[in-house]
Design an enzyme around this catalytic site. Structure first.
Site, PDB file in Angstrom:
ATOM      1  N   GLU A 110      18.253  40.940  46.252  1.00 37.58           N
ATOM      2  CA  GLU A 110      17.237  41.390  45.275  1.00 37.58           C
ATOM      3  C   GLU A 110      16.853  42.848  45.522  1.00 37.58           C
ATOM      4  O   GLU A 110      15.674  43.224  45.444  1.00 37.58           O
ATOM      5  CB  GLU A 110      15.981  40.496  45.368  1.00 37.58           C
ATOM      6  CG  GLU A 110      16.270  39.030  45.144  1.00 37.58           C
ATOM      7  CD  GLU A 110      15.041  38.129  45.141  1.00 37.58           C
ATOM      8  OE1 GLU A 110      13.903  38.640  45.006  1.00 37.58           O
ATOM      9  OE2 GLU A 110      15.221  36.906  45.278  1.00 37.58           O
ATOM     10  N   GLU A 145      12.639  31.401  50.031  1.00 32.88           N
ATOM     11  CA  GLU A 145      11.424  31.778  50.771  1.00 32.88           C
ATOM     12  C   GLU A 145      10.851  30.657  51.637  1.00 32.88           C
ATOM     13  O   GLU A 145       9.674  30.291  51.479  1.00 32.88           O
ATOM     14  CB  GLU A 145      10.392  32.363  49.791  1.00 32.88           C
ATOM     15  CG  GLU A 145      10.996  33.553  49.051  1.00 32.88           C
ATOM     16  CD  GLU A 145      10.073  34.261  48.071  1.00 32.88           C
ATOM     17  OE1 GLU A 145       8.888  33.906  48.003  1.00 32.88           O
ATOM     18  OE2 GLU A 145      10.558  35.175  47.385  1.00 32.88           O
TER      19      GLU A 145
END
Ligand code: G3I
Length: 374
Positions: free
Chosen positions: A275, A160
């Site tokens: 994910e 991220e």
């Protein structure tokens, strides 16, 4: 992250299993139990996020993992705060247990994740912030990368890194960026490469799917970042796209996504869907409608992604609705999970199996997309 004494003994025993054997991604499970359907041909590996207490505490999950997966991602236990909550006292037993299980069933393990601000222990943040000491990061990498050299073939080195709203030039203003500047990603990749010459090194991010200004800006920021990293000669092998789909965000913009996947692939990086899951928008609809909507969104996304040969793996963030981070800890959800029989309709139904491990249309959608791509 700590475990009880008895669990700890089990994990320590499991951790003692030999760690020397390694299998290539996508090589498949050796399990041939009567319930296992014939393996569909696959071009990419299929995996899911796991926690050891769930694997060893739930035979239905264990069987589903063995049946479906060629790769596992530790959902929590590889993160810095789980590995080294106390400075200098690393705790590997949970990860070792996942690796031993994966090895026993000829699965690979994805390394998630080396650097993520949210799971950086307090002592490390402080050392990085006050001393700008890269040695802290080197020591963390040295704890993990050599130890798992033969068992983890792919790492999310930075998780991220993108923030187009409050970041600088699309980069998140996290503790690493504040201490070392925007070059911290190149440096992290180089440090990882020095310790793991054979591993595939990746960055991993979210909110890159929908047709809105934020996702659009984030896609552009991701492309810009990959271009800069490549130009700087950073050892970047791939990009992880989290793909937390959300039915409340409208239809997927097919042409924009096609272009995004194509541009990424054109930069010479692997792409992994890391994910995948689906957040529902309306839990009041009939179950069949809900499950069909979830499956349809995932199939659409996967068909677009898998059109690129650069996509080397699909990972769902959990296999069953029983174990999804999307079950917010509301009283109704808690009661639904505790009820016997379990009230699956009260849950978010965004993973391939329902809470009792019946396969849902999403399971067929994922396997179908992978078979079609193969
Ligand atoms: O196990 C402890 C428990 O003993 C304690 O009582 C409880 C109190 O909060 O915490 C439990 O640990 C939690 C752990 O999940 C297991 O449930 C942690 O607090 C909690 O922070 C942790 O959350 C995980 C989160 O990442 C942070 O590591 C989620 O399960 C996991 O799904 C989530 O995964 C992230 C990806 O890494 C990156 N992308 C987004 C994704 C979802 O947030």
């Amino acid at each position: 992250m700590r475990v009880s004494a008895s669990r700890r003994q089990v994990l320590t025993a499991l951790a003692a299993l030999p760690l020397a054997m390694s299998v290539p991604f996508g090589s498949g499970s050796t399990q041939s139990g009567p319930a296992a359907p014939p393996a569909a041909p696959r071009r990419a590996y299929f995996g899911t996020a796991v926690r050891p207490d769930q694997i060893f505490g739930d035979p239905k999950l264990r069987d589903a993992l063995i049946r479906d997966c060629t790769c596992l991602t530790p959902e929590v236990h590889l993160k810095w705060s789980a590995i080294e909550w106390d400075r200098g006292r690393p705790w590997f037993a949970n990860v070792d247990a996942i690796i031993a299980f994966a090895r026993e069933h000829r699965m690979e393990v994805r390394g998630h994740t080396l650097l993520w601000e949210q799971t950086t222990p307090g002592w490390a943040r402080e050392a990085i912030e006050t001393d700008q000491d890269w040695g802290v990061i080197d020591a963390h990498f040295a704890n993990l990368l050599p130890r798992y050299r033969d068992s983890i073939g792919e790492w999310d080195v930075v998780n991220e890194p993108i923030d187009t709203e409050q970041g600088d030039d699309g980069l998140r203003r996290n503790v690493f960026q504040r201490a070392f500047g925007p070059n911290y990603i190149v440096r992290a990749l180089e440090s990882a490469r020095a310790l793991a010459p054979e591993a595939r090194l990746m960055i991993n991010d979210y909110s890159l799917e929908y047709d809105n200004p934020v996702d659009e800006a984030r896609r552009a920021a991701m492309l810009g970042l990959v271009e800069r990293l490549k130009r700087a000669g950073a050892p970047l092998d791939g990009v992880g796209l989290q793909a937390h789909l959300d039915l409340g965000k409208g239809r997927l913009p097919a042409r924009r996504l096609e272009a995004f996947f194509g541009e990424l692939a054109g930069m010479g990086v692997d792409i992994v869907i890391t994910e995948l899951d689906v957040r529902e928008a309306d839990r009041g609809l009939p179950l069949a409608t809900r499950d069909a909507r979830v499956a349809e969104a995932a199939r659409e996304y996967l068909d677009l992604a898998l059109a690129q040969p650069a996509v080397t793996g699909i990972v769902t963030w959990g296999l069953s609705d029983r174990y999804s981070w999307l079950q917010e800890q509301a009283p109704r959800t808690k009661a639904a999970l505790a009820a016997r029989p379990l009230d699956g309709a009260a849950l978010n139904r965004g993973l391939p199996y329902c809470a009792d491990f019946g396969p849902k249309p999403l399971h067929a959608a994922v396997m179908g997309a992978m078979a079609a791509a193969a």
